[in-house]
Design an enzyme around this catalytic site. Sequence first.
Site, PDB file in Angstrom:
ATOM      1  CG  HIS A 116      -3.692  -3.728   2.903  1.00 29.82           C
ATOM      2  ND1 HIS A 116      -2.728  -3.138   3.679  1.00 29.82           N
ATOM      3  CD2 HIS A 116      -4.357  -2.719   2.288  1.00 29.82           C
ATOM      4  CE1 HIS A 116      -2.811  -1.822   3.566  1.00 29.82           C
ATOM      5  NE2 HIS A 116      -3.787  -1.544   2.723  1.00 29.82           N
TER       6      HIS A 116
ATOM      7  CD  GLU B 283      -1.056  -5.660   5.392  1.00 30.23           C
ATOM      8  OE1 GLU B 283      -1.445  -4.495   5.616  1.00 30.23           O
ATOM      9  OE2 GLU B 283      -0.948  -6.116   4.238  1.00 30.23           O
TER      10      GLU B 283
ATOM     11  CB  CYS C 240      -0.988  -0.033   1.167  1.00 29.67           C
ATOM     12  SG  CYS C 240      -2.339   1.164   1.006  1.00 29.67           S
TER      13      CYS C 240
END
Length: 233
Positions: free
Chosen positions: A177, A179, A87
Amino acid sequence: MSARVLMVRNAERSGPGRLLPWLRDEGLAVEELAGPEAPADPAGYDAVVLLGGGFLPDDDAHAPWLPAQRALARRAVAEGVPLLGICLGAQVLAVAEGGRVEGAYGLPERGSCAVELREEAGADRLLAGLPRRFRVIQNHRDQITRLPPGSTHLARSDACEVQAFRVGECAWGVQFHPEAGADRLAGWDEAALAETGLDLAALRAEAQAAEPASTDSARRLAGNFAAVVRAHA
């Protein structure tokens, strides 16, 4: 000795999430530092991960550590140190290498969104084994609108043309994302989303439905990055 990974956290609410245990499960030693504490040089580390944050990659007045982080990205590329930007981290890499990022550009992406691999991703080490189309958590309104010279465009979405790219052999930026799982949406601001016409409950339900396949794709990406780091180390 385990390969050492520097993980830079740019905002308190944009943490490493599941990426931290995944990389450690892959045998990597991860050191997490806040943005102001991170060095401008990757010396002593075998890889770098730059996490997200709700500001632009050249908003130095808001985040005065950004010049050092852009220098860190440039030096990682120049020295062939594996780097993964997520990001904001992807945008830092793009700007550091001569690309452009524009704020509030196009349509925002929130929640579980589909990303499509381009043909160029076929031989890419980070995205190897991922489905041609997969869902991941997104939460951004800023976009990379010009890629760095000589970079490779790897993935896109309908709302955001640059979802993943590579600079050199082993520096990657991903707008999405990996994660973050569906549980990340629990902390989102329901009222703020409603003001933009979005229903948080619906976003959470959609993300939960996509979670098994989404997690598989994100876990593979993390494993692929770990393999690149081990090979480099």
